[in-house]
Design a protein around this motif. Structure first.
Motif, mmCIF file in Angstrom:
data_model
loop_
_atom_site.group_PDB
_atom_site.id
_atom_site.type_symbol
_atom_site.label_atom_id
_atom_site.label_comp_id
_atom_site.label_asym_id
_atom_site.label_seq_id
_atom_site.Cartn_x
_atom_site.Cartn_y
_atom_site.Cartn_z
ATOM 1 N N MET A 1 0.842 -1.182 0.000
ATOM 2 C CA MET A 1 0.000 0.000 0.000
ATOM 3 C C MET A 1 0.882 1.239 0.000
ATOM 4 O O MET A 1 1.784 1.369 0.807
ATOM 5 C CB MET A 1 -0.896 -0.031 1.241
ATOM 6 N N LYS A 2 0.600 2.142 -0.895
ATOM 7 C CA LYS A 2 1.410 3.338 -1.057
ATOM 8 C C LYS A 2 0.659 4.544 -0.482
ATOM 9 O O LYS A 2 -0.519 4.729 -0.741
ATOM 10 C CB LYS A 2 1.708 3.545 -2.534
ATOM 11 N N PHE A 3 1.390 5.337 0.335
ATOM 12 C CA PHE A 3 0.806 6.534 0.928
ATOM 13 C C PHE A 3 1.187 7.748 0.103
ATOM 14 O O PHE A 3 2.353 7.947 -0.233
ATOM 15 C CB PHE A 3 1.303 6.744 2.364
ATOM 16 N N SER A 4 0.195 8.585 -0.179
ATOM 17 C CA SER A 4 0.487 9.853 -0.848
ATOM 18 C C SER A 4 0.857 10.886 0.214
ATOM 19 O O SER A 4 0.648 10.672 1.411
ATOM 20 C CB SER A 4 -0.737 10.322 -1.648
ATOM 21 N N SER A 5 1.377 12.018 -0.235
ATOM 22 C CA SER A 5 1.746 13.062 0.733
ATOM 23 C C SER A 5 0.517 13.589 1.470
ATOM 24 O O SER A 5 0.596 13.954 2.642
ATOM 25 C CB SER A 5 2.503 14.194 0.046
ATOM 26 N N SER A 6 -0.631 13.603 0.828
ATOM 27 C CA SER A 6 -1.851 14.055 1.513
ATOM 28 C C SER A 6 -2.296 13.031 2.559
ATOM 29 O O SER A 6 -2.822 13.406 3.614
ATOM 30 C CB SER A 6 -2.975 14.350 0.524
ATOM 31 N N ASP A 7 -2.076 11.727 2.296
ATOM 32 C CA ASP A 7 -2.379 10.699 3.295
ATOM 33 C C ASP A 7 -1.473 10.853 4.518
ATOM 34 O O ASP A 7 -1.924 10.741 5.660
ATOM 35 C CB ASP A 7 -2.189 9.287 2.713
ATOM 36 N N ILE A 8 -0.192 11.113 4.270
ATOM 37 C CA ILE A 8 0.762 11.285 5.373
ATOM 38 C C ILE A 8 0.381 12.496 6.213
ATOM 39 O O ILE A 8 0.355 12.431 7.444
ATOM 40 C CB ILE A 8 2.206 11.405 4.836
ATOM 41 N N ARG A 9 0.045 13.609 5.560
ATOM 42 C CA ARG A 9 -0.351 14.812 6.291
ATOM 43 C C ARG A 9 -1.634 14.578 7.085
ATOM 44 O O ARG A 9 -1.784 15.038 8.216
ATOM 45 C CB ARG A 9 -0.500 16.004 5.344
ATOM 46 N N ARG A 10 -2.586 13.837 6.510
ATOM 47 C CA ARG A 10 -3.839 13.532 7.212
ATOM 48 C C ARG A 10 -3.549 12.706 8.462
ATOM 49 O O ARG A 10 -4.067 12.986 9.545
ATOM 50 C CB ARG A 10 -4.791 12.775 6.280
ATOM 51 N N TRP A 11 -2.680 11.685 8.349
ATOM 52 C CA TRP A 11 -2.325 10.866 9.517
ATOM 53 C C TRP A 11 -1.548 11.682 10.548
ATOM 54 O O TRP A 11 -1.700 11.488 11.749
ATOM 55 C CB TRP A 11 -1.545 9.615 9.101
ATOM 56 N N CYS A 12 -0.729 12.601 10.062
ATOM 57 C CA CYS A 12 -0.003 13.480 10.994
ATOM 58 C C CYS A 12 -0.973 14.348 11.778
ATOM 59 O O CYS A 12 -0.803 14.552 12.986
ATOM 60 C CB CYS A 12 0.993 14.358 10.230
ATOM 61 N N ARG A 17 -3.298 15.685 16.769
ATOM 62 C CA ARG A 17 -4.485 16.061 17.538
ATOM 63 C C ARG A 17 -4.713 15.128 18.725
ATOM 64 O O ARG A 17 -4.856 15.571 19.858
ATOM 65 C CB ARG A 17 -5.715 16.041 16.619
ATOM 66 N N ASP A 18 -4.723 13.826 18.476
ATOM 67 C CA ASP A 18 -5.066 12.876 19.531
ATOM 68 C C ASP A 18 -4.001 12.802 20.625
ATOM 69 O O ASP A 18 -4.331 12.763 21.819
ATOM 70 C CB ASP A 18 -5.331 11.488 18.937
ATOM 71 N N ILE A 19 -2.745 12.779 20.247
ATOM 72 C CA ILE A 19 -1.674 12.743 21.248
ATOM 73 C C ILE A 19 -1.641 14.055 22.028
ATOM 74 O O ILE A 19 -1.441 14.071 23.243
ATOM 75 C CB ILE A 19 -0.309 12.433 20.600
ATOM 76 N N SER A 20 -1.894 15.167 21.332
ATOM 77 C CA SER A 20 -1.918 16.469 22.015
ATOM 78 C C SER A 20 -3.030 16.538 23.039
ATOM 79 O O SER A 20 -2.828 17.023 24.156
ATOM 80 C CB SER A 20 -2.092 17.604 21.003
ATOM 81 N N TYR A 21 -4.214 16.065 22.694
ATOM 82 C CA TYR A 21 -5.309 16.044 23.665
ATOM 83 C C TYR A 21 -4.969 15.152 24.851
ATOM 84 O O TYR A 21 -5.213 15.511 26.002
ATOM 85 C CB TYR A 21 -6.609 15.552 23.025
ATOM 86 N N PHE A 22 -4.407 13.989 24.576
ATOM 87 C CA PHE A 22 -4.104 13.045 25.645
ATOM 88 C C PHE A 22 -3.101 13.627 26.641
ATOM 89 O O PHE A 22 -3.249 13.469 27.849
ATOM 90 C CB PHE A 22 -3.566 11.732 25.062
ATOM 91 N N PHE A 23 -2.072 14.323 26.146
ATOM 92 C CA PHE A 23 -1.006 14.836 27.017
ATOM 93 C C PHE A 23 -1.135 16.320 27.355
ATOM 94 O O PHE A 23 -0.219 16.903 27.949
ATOM 95 C CB PHE A 23 0.366 14.559 26.399
ATOM 96 N N ALA A 24 -2.262 16.949 27.021
ATOM 97 C CA ALA A 24 -2.430 18.386 27.310
ATOM 98 C C ALA A 24 -2.308 18.676 28.803
ATOM 99 O O ALA A 24 -1.695 19.674 29.204
ATOM 100 C CB ALA A 24 -3.773 18.876 26.777
ATOM 101 N N GLY A 25 -2.851 17.815 29.627
ATOM 102 C CA GLY A 25 -2.746 18.008 31.075
ATOM 103 C C GLY A 25 -1.303 17.995 31.536
ATOM 104 O O GLY A 25 -0.894 18.818 32.366
ATOM 105 N N VAL A 151 6.863 13.079 18.846
ATOM 106 C CA VAL A 151 5.873 12.758 17.804
ATOM 107 C C VAL A 151 5.009 13.979 17.504
ATOM 108 O O VAL A 151 4.746 14.301 16.338
ATOM 109 C CB VAL A 151 5.003 11.547 18.221
ATOM 110 N N ILE A 152 4.558 14.679 18.527
ATOM 111 C CA ILE A 152 3.745 15.883 18.332
ATOM 112 C C ILE A 152 4.522 16.912 17.512
ATOM 113 O O ILE A 152 3.984 17.545 16.601
ATOM 114 C CB ILE A 152 3.304 16.475 19.693
ATOM 115 N N THR A 153 5.799 17.077 17.830
ATOM 116 C CA THR A 153 6.627 18.053 17.114
ATOM 117 C C THR A 153 6.811 17.657 15.651
ATOM 118 O O THR A 153 6.621 18.487 14.749
ATOM 119 C CB THR A 153 7.998 18.204 17.807
ATOM 120 N N ILE A 154 7.184 16.416 15.410
ATOM 121 C CA ILE A 154 7.425 15.974 14.026
ATOM 122 C C ILE A 154 6.142 16.031 13.204
ATOM 123 O O ILE A 154 6.144 16.520 12.063
ATOM 124 C CB ILE A 154 8.043 14.558 14.017
ATOM 125 N N THR A 155 5.029 15.547 13.774
ATOM 126 C CA THR A 155 3.773 15.602 13.019
ATOM 127 C C THR A 155 3.344 17.049 12.778
ATOM 128 O O THR A 155 2.804 17.367 11.720
ATOM 129 C CB THR A 155 2.643 14.835 13.753
#
Length: 189
Positions: A1-12, A17-25, A151-155
């Motif tokens: 399965m090949k990921f396009s740059s838009s797929d990578i950005r969407r996953w980022c 978002r999810d990791i940021s919410y989890f560790f916001a506290g 991960v938050i920084t790189i994404t």
């Protein structure tokens, strides 16, 4: 399965978002307690210290200052902490240790009394303790938190494309954000 740059950005975006919410506290805990830690020479992050100075002219002589007289003096001053012990560091100078690290000092000759009360800062003290790595469980959690920040920084760096992303304005902001701590560390060297 090949990921396009838009797929990578969407996953980022999803990971970011999810990791940021989890560790916001945790980010808030470290940020707030970090401010206290940075200024611990002027603000004690663990305790508030209140100092009361009064003068009582009819204090007993040092020879008459036994535990009963000390308890009577504490009552007159309005001290409610429990008595631990007392001693005379020098002539006519009484020092009383109270439960909870509070102290009462009296100059028996002048009647000058200084009462210092320590109170633990609620919440801030516990948050600041986390900076000292209070246990093995915390080491594991803080390591996971550190990896999550990476991960938050790189994404975050690869989420946007074009002139708002890493190639444009985002890249300039990244360089400035790296340059400031490097310059400050060179100035402190």
């Amino acid at each position: 399965m090949k990921f396009s740059s838009s797929d990578i950005r969407r996953w980022c975006r999803i990971l970011h978002r999810d990791i940021s919410y989890f560790f916001a506290g945790m980010v808030l805990i470290y940020a707030l307690s970090g401010i206290y830690m940075n200024h611990r020479d002027t603000i004690n992050p663990h305790y508030t210290v209140s100092r009361t100075e009064i003068v009582i002219t009819d204090l007993p002589a040092q020879a008459d200052m036994d535990k009963t007289a000390v308890l009577s003096l504490m009552e007159r001053v309005g001290v409610r902490e429990k008595y631990t012990k007392h001693y005379f560091p020098k002539d006519n100078h009484l020092k009383v240790f109270l439960k909870g690290s509070s102290t009462l000092e009296a100059d028996l000759a002048t009647g000058s009394i200084v009462y210092e009360s320590l109170r633990r800062r609620p919440l801030v003290s516990q948050m600041t303790t986390l900076h000292y790595n209070p246990g093995k469980w915390w080491t594991w959690f803080s390591d996971i938190f550190a990896i999550a920040l990476i991960v938050i920084t790189i994404t975050g760096l690869v989420m946007l494309k074009g002139n708002k992303g890493l190639i444009g304005r985002g890249g300039v902001e990244l360089l400035i954000g790296v340059a400031i701590p490097v310059l400050l560390s060179l100035l402190n060297a």
